[in-house]
Write a protein that holds these residues in place. Structure first.
Motif, PDB file in Angstrom:
ATOM      1  N   PRO A  17       1.155  -1.060   0.137  1.00 18.08           N
ATOM      2  CA  PRO A  17       0.371  -0.142   0.316  1.00 18.08           C
ATOM      3  C   PRO A  17       0.635   1.355  -0.065  1.00 18.08           C
ATOM      4  CG  PRO A  17      -0.600  -1.475   1.281  1.00 18.08           C
ATOM      5  CD  PRO A  17       0.201  -2.230   0.990  1.00 18.08           C
ATOM      6  N   LYS A  18       2.147   0.954   0.580  1.00 12.62           N
ATOM      7  CA  LYS A  18       2.517   2.707   0.659  1.00 12.62           C
ATOM      8  C   LYS A  18       3.195   3.115  -0.837  1.00 12.62           C
ATOM      9  CE  LYS A  18       6.994   0.369   1.482  1.00 12.62           C
ATOM     10  NZ  LYS A  18       8.296  -0.073   1.711  1.00 12.62           N
ATOM     11  N   ILE A  19       3.412   2.190  -1.783  1.00  6.32           N
ATOM     12  CA  ILE A  19       3.170   2.961  -3.382  1.00  6.32           C
ATOM     13  C   ILE A  19       2.286   3.484  -3.671  1.00  6.32           C
ATOM     14  CG2 ILE A  19       3.083   1.827  -5.996  1.00  6.32           C
ATOM     15  CD1 ILE A  19       4.542  -1.304  -4.393  1.00  6.32           C
ATOM     16  N   GLY A  20       0.884   3.497  -3.454  1.00  5.99           N
ATOM     17  CA  GLY A  20      -0.267   4.337  -3.723  1.00  5.99           C
ATOM     18  C   GLY A  20      -0.157   5.552  -2.923  1.00  5.99           C
ATOM     19  N   ASN A  21       0.037   5.567  -1.777  1.00  2.99           N
ATOM     20  CA  ASN A  21       0.650   6.473  -0.335  1.00  2.99           C
ATOM     21  C   ASN A  21       0.615   7.955  -1.042  1.00  2.99           C
ATOM     22  OD1 ASN A  21       0.688   8.224   1.865  1.00  2.99           O
ATOM     23  ND2 ASN A  21       1.212   6.821   2.921  1.00  2.99           N
ATOM     24  N   GLY A  22      -0.848   8.615  -0.433  1.00  2.00           N
ATOM     25  CA  GLY A  22      -0.933   9.634  -1.815  1.00  2.00           C
ATOM     26  C   GLY A  22      -1.508  10.182  -2.945  1.00  2.00           C
TER      27      GLY A  22
END
Length: 125
Positions: free
Chosen positions: A65-70
């Protein structure tokens, strides 16, 4: 049979997100490492789960999920009589203004903000 809904947002920093959402919804009903929950309506909870926690569950089946953060990945559309007040609280708590509180062509008066993880929150009346 009673159906319950829990919407879980994946967050980079559980504590930071808990502080933000506590300003909107009051004290969490559950706050343990790995999950914070808020009772936001009849049979509805909002959960905050660290990105690292869900990454362990989804492992190699889905991207971290951190890949899509923001990047906006969902919208919480909160329809309430105190929408303008919640909208202003969210902005005061550090949300990013997306669209000012105004009349929309579908009949609601709505203001849009974005939380620290890129989740869009619409406060509607």
């Amino acid at each position: 049979m009673k159906t319950q809904f829990e919407i879980i947002l994946y967050v980079a920093d559980q504590e930071k997100s808990k502080v933000f959402y506590s300003q909107l919804f009051g004290s969490p009903s559950l706050d343990v490492p790995g999950m914070t929950e808020f009772e936001v309506g009849d049979n509805v909870k909002l959960g905050l789960m660290p990105e690292e926690g869900i990454a362990k569950i989804i492992a190699d089946k889905a991207p971290h999920p951190k890949i899509g953060n923001g990047i906006p990945r969902c919208e919480l559309y909160i329809k309430t009589e105190n929408a303008l007040n919640l909208y202003n609280i969210a902005l005061s708590a550090g949300a990013t203004l997306i669209s000012a509180f105004s009349d929309r062509d579908w009949g609601d008066k709505v203001g849009y903000v974005m939380d620290a993880d890129g989740h869009i929150i619409a406060f509607a009346h």
